[in-house]
Scaffold this motif. Sequence first.
Motif, PDB file in Angstrom:
ATOM      1  N   UNK A  18       0.828  -1.207   0.000  1.00  0.00           N
ATOM      2  CA  UNK A  18       0.000   0.000   0.000  1.00  0.00           C
ATOM      3  C   UNK A  18       0.865   1.261   0.000  1.00  0.00           C
ATOM      4  N   UNK A  19       1.879   1.264   0.856  1.00  0.00           N
ATOM      5  CA  UNK A  19       2.788   2.428   0.909  1.00  0.00           C
ATOM      6  C   UNK A  19       3.437   2.661  -0.445  1.00  0.00           C
ATOM      7  N   UNK A  20       3.874   1.569  -1.079  1.00  0.00           N
ATOM      8  CA  UNK A  20       4.517   1.676  -2.390  1.00  0.00           C
ATOM      9  C   UNK A  20       3.541   2.217  -3.429  1.00  0.00           C
ATOM     10  N   UNK A  21       2.310   1.709  -3.391  1.00  0.00           N
ATOM     11  CA  UNK A  21       1.270   2.161  -4.318  1.00  0.00           C
ATOM     12  C   UNK A  21       1.069   3.672  -4.210  1.00  0.00           C
ATOM     13  N   UNK A  22       0.958   4.177  -2.982  1.00  0.00           N
ATOM     14  CA  UNK A  22       0.741   5.616  -2.760  1.00  0.00           C
ATOM     15  C   UNK A  22       1.922   6.419  -3.290  1.00  0.00           C
ATOM     16  N   UNK A  23       3.138   5.908  -3.053  1.00  0.00           N
ATOM     17  CA  UNK A  23       4.342   6.598  -3.563  1.00  0.00           C
ATOM     18  C   UNK A  23       4.324   6.646  -5.083  1.00  0.00           C
ATOM     19  N   UNK A  24       4.004   5.512  -5.691  1.00  0.00           N
ATOM     20  CA  UNK A  24       3.972   5.442  -7.159  1.00  0.00           C
ATOM     21  C   UNK A  24       2.928   6.405  -7.724  1.00  0.00           C
ATOM     22  N   UNK A  25       1.766   6.438  -7.070  1.00  0.00           N
ATOM     23  CA  UNK A  25       0.700   7.343  -7.522  1.00  0.00           C
ATOM     24  C   UNK A  25       1.145   8.792  -7.423  1.00  0.00           C
ATOM     25  N   UNK A  26       1.809   9.118  -6.319  1.00  0.00           N
ATOM     26  CA  UNK A  26       2.276  10.498  -6.120  1.00  0.00           C
ATOM     27  C   UNK A  26       3.310  10.861  -7.179  1.00  0.00           C
ATOM     28  N   UNK A  27       4.230   9.924  -7.428  1.00  0.00           N
ATOM     29  CA  UNK A  27       5.299  10.185  -8.405  1.00  0.00           C
ATOM     30  C   UNK A  27       4.725  10.358  -9.811  1.00  0.00           C
ATOM     31  N   UNK A  28       3.706   9.579 -10.127  1.00  0.00           N
ATOM     32  CA  UNK A  28       3.117   9.638 -11.470  1.00  0.00           C
ATOM     33  C   UNK A  28       2.058  10.733 -11.578  1.00  0.00           C
ATOM     34  N   UNK A  29       1.717  11.351 -10.451  1.00  0.00           N
ATOM     35  CA  UNK A  29       0.686  12.389 -10.466  1.00  0.00           C
ATOM     36  C   UNK A  29      -0.698  11.838 -10.770  1.00  0.00           C
ATOM     37  N   UNK A  30      -0.916  10.561 -10.465  1.00  0.00           N
ATOM     38  CA  UNK A  30      -2.234   9.953 -10.690  1.00  0.00           C
ATOM     39  C   UNK A  30      -2.795   9.413  -9.374  1.00  0.00           C
TER      40      UNK A  30
END
Length: 376
Positions: free
Chosen positions: A325-337
């Motif tokens: 979950x933490x990784x997912x949130x980071x990825x979303x933030x990085x991709x701006x999605x």
Amino acid sequence: GAAVPKEQRQGWGQFLKSIATFSGDLSSMTAPSFILSPVSLTEYPSYWCEHPEEFAAIAQGKDQIERMTLVLKWFIGTLKGQYTARNTSMGSEKKPLNPVLGELFLGKWPEKGSRGETTLVSEQVSHHPPVTAYHIENAKAGVSLEGHNAQKTSFSGRTIQVKQVGHAILRVKPQGSSEEELYLLTLPNLLIEGLWYGSPYVELSGSSYIQSSAGLTATVNYAGKGYFSGKAHSFKATIGSGSNALYTIEGEWVGTSKFKGKSPSGKKDEVFWDASTPREELEVQAIDSQGPMESRNIWKHVADGIRSGDYEAASKDKSRIENEQRQKRKDEAAAGTPHQLEYFVHLDDDKEYAELAAHFGGKPANEDGYRRKPRA
Ligand code: 0T9
């Protein structure tokens, strides 16, 4: 205390101490294994419809007074499940699994006789703080319920106090009428007692309201042992219009309740609701055919571990889920999605809430809300 396993007594003591000094989100705290439930909080909205007949019957009420009486009866009928089901099935209140963002719980109460199918969609719409939104619908009967749930917890003395944040809106298409009727439901406060003995249970306190768009208000006052009836899990409800009381109902939400004084049939001490009426659990797809975001699929290894007493396996898989979950949130933030809700839209200002809440006063004029997205 007898309910705390010997080897967990120290851990339970420490847990209680940490609750006492903790403020905010209890659901994110690590608790001793004996108090863990294998069930996620996204499943709890199903308690709203464990008497599907009562839910469907609301639209059959002949006039607004009868319909409000049916709404109150259905509402009171949900309380035993909502607040004592874990004691019945697991011996005490237990700490639910803390849902991940976007977690879904989907199910249905099948069609039966003239009762149409009732569907449930529940979605974790926020992880921090935890918020669950839900939509329950019996389209054939013309009744649906939409709401969201969050909690604010505090500790005082020996008791956890839980203020429920959120509300629900019931929509009814009365039989033979094209005009929709709305009912706003507010939620009671909870006291979690029995903590010292390691056998927590919920008591309800304060008041909750049901406000109809037709102008009727039902006020429910909750009390525990030593209050107005002297019995635990008691309530007193009045249905009224302005300051004019139409019916008063009194009793235990885990037992029977009766009309006091005037009743619809004119009989003395007419029974309002008998909580021994069996609850009907909803049907959920087998885990193998569930989608990746469905609750029982997400938590299957954790739940298996808790059920079988393999807490190491449970905690290992719980950590895996949390890291993902933490990784997912980071990825979303990085991709701006940022994460998108699947079934619901968030309203900053729930206008229907504000309009109905104005009737019973004392409430903030606005509150946020969630609505089911229109279906294709
Ligand atoms: C909405 C309901 C709610 C959810 C639960 C407070 C609580 C989480 C929220 C309010 C449902 O419609 C009704 C019933 C029970 C409520 C739960 C009872 C409870 O204890 C938990 C909290 C988060 C804990 O698990 C506290 C820690 C634990 C030591 C107590 C068992």
